[in-house]
Design an enzyme around this catalytic site. Structure first.
Site, PDB file in Angstrom:
ATOM      1  N   THR A   1       0.857  -1.188   0.000  1.00  0.00           N
ATOM      2  CA  THR A   1       0.000   0.000   0.000  1.00  0.00           C
ATOM      3  C   THR A   1       0.895   1.240   0.000  1.00  0.00           C
ATOM      4  OG1 THR A   1      -1.630  -1.243   1.253  1.00  0.00           O
ATOM      5  CG2 THR A   1      -1.864   1.162   1.255  1.00  0.00           C
TER       6      THR A   1
ATOM      7  N   PHE B   1     -19.405  -4.969   8.643  1.00  0.00           N
ATOM      8  CA  PHE B   1     -18.499  -3.977   9.231  1.00  0.00           C
ATOM      9  C   PHE B   1     -19.227  -2.970  10.107  1.00  0.00           C
ATOM     10  CE2 PHE B   1     -13.974  -3.188   8.782  1.00  0.00           C
ATOM     11  CZ  PHE B   1     -13.601  -4.457   8.348  1.00  0.00           C
TER      12      PHE B   1
ATOM     13  N   ALA C   1     -19.847  -3.095  16.746  1.00  0.00           N
ATOM     14  CA  ALA C   1     -19.249  -2.177  17.723  1.00  0.00           C
ATOM     15  C   ALA C   1     -18.183  -2.912  18.525  1.00  0.00           C
ATOM     16  CB  ALA C   1     -20.337  -1.657  18.646  1.00  0.00           C
ATOM     17  N   GLY C   2     -17.186  -2.187  18.978  1.00  0.00           N
ATOM     18  CA  GLY C   2     -16.124  -2.829  19.753  1.00  0.00           C
ATOM     19  C   GLY C   2     -15.158  -1.825  20.332  1.00  0.00           C
TER      20      GLY C   2
ATOM     21  N   CYS D   1      -3.019  -2.370   8.991  1.00  0.00           N
ATOM     22  CA  CYS D   1      -3.492  -1.564   7.857  1.00  0.00           C
ATOM     23  C   CYS D   1      -4.309  -0.330   8.237  1.00  0.00           C
ATOM     24  CB  CYS D   1      -4.279  -2.446   6.907  1.00  0.00           C
ATOM     25  SG  CYS D   1      -3.222  -3.647   6.096  1.00  0.00           S
TER      26      CYS D   1
ATOM     27  N   ARG E   1       0.068  -6.353  15.638  1.00  0.00           N
ATOM     28  CA  ARG E   1       0.278  -4.942  15.341  1.00  0.00           C
ATOM     29  C   ARG E   1      -0.969  -4.119  15.655  1.00  0.00           C
ATOM     30  NH1 ARG E   1       3.135  -5.659   9.475  1.00  0.00           N
ATOM     31  NH2 ARG E   1       1.703  -7.442   9.407  1.00  0.00           N
TER      32      ARG E   1
HETATM   33  N1  LIG Z   1      -1.325  -7.351   6.293  1.00  0.00           N
HETATM   34  C1  LIG Z   1      -2.419  -7.064   5.637  1.00  0.00           C
HETATM   35  O1  LIG Z   1      -3.515  -7.463   6.019  1.00  0.00           O
HETATM   36  C2  LIG Z   1      -2.372  -6.240   4.378  1.00  0.00           C
HETATM   37  C3  LIG Z   1      -3.502  -6.209   3.535  1.00  0.00           C
HETATM   38  C4  LIG Z   1      -3.441  -5.444   2.376  1.00  0.00           C
HETATM   39  C5  LIG Z   1      -2.310  -4.712   2.090  1.00  0.00           C
HETATM   40  N2  LIG Z   1      -1.245  -4.742   2.943  1.00  0.00           N
HETATM   41  C6  LIG Z   1      -0.050  -3.984   2.587  1.00  0.00           C
HETATM   42  O2  LIG Z   1       0.917  -4.885   2.051  1.00  0.00           O
HETATM   43  C7  LIG Z   1       2.239  -4.499   2.459  1.00  0.00           C
HETATM   44  C8  LIG Z   1       2.920  -5.626   3.199  1.00  0.00           C
HETATM   45  O3  LIG Z   1       2.216  -5.868   4.380  1.00  0.00           O
HETATM   46  P1  LIG Z   1       2.487  -7.173   5.286  1.00  0.00           P
HETATM   47  O4  LIG Z   1       1.535  -7.104   6.412  1.00  0.00           O
HETATM   48  O5  LIG Z   1       2.519  -8.373   4.414  1.00  0.00           O
HETATM   49  O6  LIG Z   1       3.981  -6.855   5.778  1.00  0.00           O
HETATM   50  P2  LIG Z   1       4.907  -7.707   6.739  1.00  0.00           P
HETATM   51  O7  LIG Z   1       5.569  -6.728   7.628  1.00  0.00           O
HETATM   52  O8  LIG Z   1       4.133  -8.840   7.320  1.00  0.00           O
HETATM   53  O9  LIG Z   1       5.996  -8.336   5.757  1.00  0.00           O
HETATM   54  C9  LIG Z   1       6.961  -7.616   5.067  1.00  0.00           C
HETATM   55  C10 LIG Z   1       8.093  -8.580   4.700  1.00  0.00           C
HETATM   56  O10 LIG Z   1       8.995  -7.919   3.814  1.00  0.00           O
HETATM   57  C11 LIG Z   1      10.319  -8.364   4.121  1.00  0.00           C
HETATM   58  N3  LIG Z   1      11.300  -7.455   3.525  1.00  0.00           N
HETATM   59  C12 LIG Z   1      11.735  -6.249   3.951  1.00  0.00           C
HETATM   60  N4  LIG Z   1      12.668  -5.759   3.096  1.00  0.00           N
HETATM   61  C13 LIG Z   1      12.819  -6.672   2.103  1.00  0.00           C
HETATM   62  C14 LIG Z   1      13.612  -6.752   0.936  1.00  0.00           C
HETATM   63  N5  LIG Z   1      14.468  -5.792   0.602  1.00  0.00           N
HETATM   64  N6  LIG Z   1      13.487  -7.830   0.149  1.00  0.00           N
HETATM   65  C15 LIG Z   1      12.645  -8.828   0.450  1.00  0.00           C
HETATM   66  N7  LIG Z   1      11.866  -8.822   1.555  1.00  0.00           N
HETATM   67  C16 LIG Z   1      11.944  -7.752   2.376  1.00  0.00           C
HETATM   68  C17 LIG Z   1      10.307  -8.410   5.642  1.00  0.00           C
HETATM   69  O11 LIG Z   1      11.380  -9.186   6.150  1.00  0.00           O
HETATM   70  C18 LIG Z   1       8.930  -9.036   5.896  1.00  0.00           C
HETATM   71  O12 LIG Z   1       8.995 -10.450   5.916  1.00  0.00           O
HETATM   72  C19 LIG Z   1       2.057  -3.222   3.258  1.00  0.00           C
HETATM   73  O13 LIG Z   1       2.190  -2.116   2.411  1.00  0.00           O
HETATM   74  C20 LIG Z   1       0.634  -3.321   3.751  1.00  0.00           C
HETATM   75  O14 LIG Z   1       0.057  -2.070   4.006  1.00  0.00           O
HETATM   76  C21 LIG Z   1      -1.240  -5.503   4.063  1.00  0.00           C
END
Ligand SMILES: NC(=O)c1ccc[n+]([C@@H]2O[C@H](COP(=O)([O-])OP(=O)(O)OC[C@H]3O[C@@H](n4cnc5c(N)ncnc54)[C@H](O)[C@@H]3O)[C@@H](O)[C@H]2O)c1
Length: 436
Positions: free
Chosen positions: A119, A247, A250-251, A258, A325
């Site tokens: 994102t 969605f 309430a909570g 995110c 988180r």
């Molecule tokens: N978690 C969710 O529910 C969700 C849903 C939709 C979108 N997103 C978006 O997706 C993105 C990732 O979120 P996430 O929750 O999966 O993150 P996360 O923190 O769980 O995972 C990120 C991973 O990237 C790795 N990383 C860092 N630098 C790197 C590099 N140079 N090369 C390879 N790997 C590397 C880290 O070691 C880690 O394992 C964010 O932008 C988030 O906003 C997350």
């Protein structure tokens, strides 16, 4: 197709495994060697329903490595799924995305579509395109595409295999064609737009959901004051198809990786463009105070928590994930500990991650009944099915003083009618046997 995925977190790993399950040849890259070693042995480093099984079933099409050069050099498509955490000022930290972009630029040996799944603020795809093109080591064509991710933790595999929509943000038709091909076996509606609109669709969607939660939480708080019941109110609202029932639970506020950061990032971006987003600002403020709702309720029963035994049911920010988180438990537990409470906590999958923060300060329990035994107070922070399905009479049987503060409205009020339990939830009348 040969696909590389940068980052094996909740988004990257699930994306990689789902693409491998559709017969793509996938290489997942991470900088975390421990994670790579686990995944190479077929073990998922995160908890997500169905993920381990799909990883096992797709093992012939997926490999895991820290060797980014080998993974990126010959890939047809590279997905970037690294984190974009919040900076102190609320803006998105793009350093991980830029690092991967740099690694891709130095590695590429053939034409490639680079897909930003993380994102990222509106305009980032354009900047990454300039950045990569300036740093390329060889004469190859690169196309940058925005393909934001909408999965929810706890149902990430299902949400990826059967996504509500696949948004393809491109500036060149070639990139759209290749991405349509990547996703040809996915049954979701696909929408092609430009990159900036794709980036905005992601933020606007998440922030709308956050807004909905904060709105219903404010209405719930008012329900408590005026004697209305939020469950009936939202059910009544939901009959209107323009509102719907989803969605509207309430909570004690949203958490996770995110909503908190995406509301702040869009708000920051708007302010930066001299255009304050007042509704999103309000959603953030409401959520901040809602997280303290249970501790405030607890003060009705005890002046301070010193020496009390406090049971905690649920540590993660929501059920179905081990992710902590921005979990409301992380806001409340420090207050209780500071005040001198003895904490006994239960969570089906979140304990190992919690131990990294509180290795000794909390007594971790295997079962719900162990956690509530001898407790003066019980907080429910996560609506795990095990909690929702428990026999509420256990609170009376096992607790020293059966006072239950439910931040997720896990039970119906009727369940507390014939028991000696004080049950205080969100947006509903308190059930207090002393007054019955
Ligand atoms: N978690 C969710 O529910 C969700 C849903 C939709 C979108 N997103 C978006 O997706 C993105 C990732 O979120 P996430 O929750 O999966 O993150 P996360 O923190 O769980 O995972 C990120 C991973 O990237 C790795 N990383 C860092 N630098 C790197 C590099 N140079 N090369 C390879 N790997 C590397 C880290 O070691 C880690 O394992 C964010 O932008 C988030 O906003 C997350």
């Amino acid at each position: 197709m040969r696909i590389a995925v940068a980052g094996t977190g909740y988004v990257g790993l699930v994306t990689g495994v789902c693409l491998a399950s559709k017969e793509h040849e996938v290489t997942c890259v991470d900088i975390d060697e421990k994670k790579i070693n686990l995944m190479s042995q077929g073990i998922s480093p995160i908890y997500e329903p169905g993920l381990s099984e799909l990883m096992r079933d797709s093992k012939d099409n997926i490999t895991f490595t820290t060797d980014y050069k080998a993974a990126y050099s010959g890939a047809d498509v590279i997905f970037i799924g690294v984190g974009t955490p919040e900076k102190k000022d609320g803006s998105a930290n793009l350093s991980y995305v830029y690092k991967v972009a740099e690694q891709i630029a130095e590695s590429l040996e053939k034409d490639c579509v680079i897909v930003i799944k993380s994102t990222v603020p509106i305009g980032t795809n354009d900047k990454i395109e300039q950045f990569i093109k300036a740093k390329l080591k060889r004469h190859v064509n690169v196309y940058i595409a925005s393909n934001p991710e909408f999965l929810a933790q706890g149902s990430a595999v299902r949400d990826t295999l059967h996504a509500s929509r696949i948004i393809i943000g491109v500036e060149e038709p070639q990139a759209a064609e290749i991405l349509q091909d990547v996703y040809k076996d996915f049954d979701s509606p696909k929408m092609v737009t430009n990159r900036r609109s794709a980036e905005m669709i992601k933020y606007a969607s998440n922030d709308f959901l956050a807004l909905k939660i904060s709105y219903v939480n404010e209405i719930a708080n008012l329900c408590e004051l005026v004697g209305a019941d939020i469950e009936d109110v939202t059910m009544g609202m939901g009959y209107d198809s323009r509102i719907g029932t989803k969605f509207l639970n309430a909570g004690i506020g949203y958490g996770g990786s995110c909503f908190p950061k995406d509301t702040k990032a869009l708000s920051w971006l708007a302010t930066f463009n001299d255009n304050e987003l007042k509704t999103i600002r309000a959603a953030i403020d409401v959520n901040e105070s809602q997280k303290f709702k249970l501790v405030k309720k607890a003060k009705k029963y005890y002046d301070d928590f010193s020496g009390l035994t406090v049971a905690i049911l649920g540590l993660t920010f929501k059920p179905g994930t081990d992710d902590l988180r921005e979990a409301p438990s992380l806001v409340n537990i420090p207050i209780l500990l500071e005040d001198g409470a003895n904490i006994k906590a239960w969570d089906p999958v979140g304990v190992e991650n919690y131990k990294k923060i509180y290795p000794t300060e909390i007594e971790y329990c295997e079962t719900i009944s162990q956690a509530i035994t001898g407790a003066d107070l019980c907080f429910i922070f996560t609506e795990w099915p095990e909690v929702k399905n428990m026999d509420v009479r256990d609170f009376e049987t096992f607790m020293k003083r059966p006072i239950v503060l439910d931040g997720r409205n896990c039970f119906k009020l009727e369940q507390f009618r014939n028991v000696h339990i004080i049950y205080d939830s969100i947006g509903r009348t308190r059930v207090d046997y002393l007054y019955i």
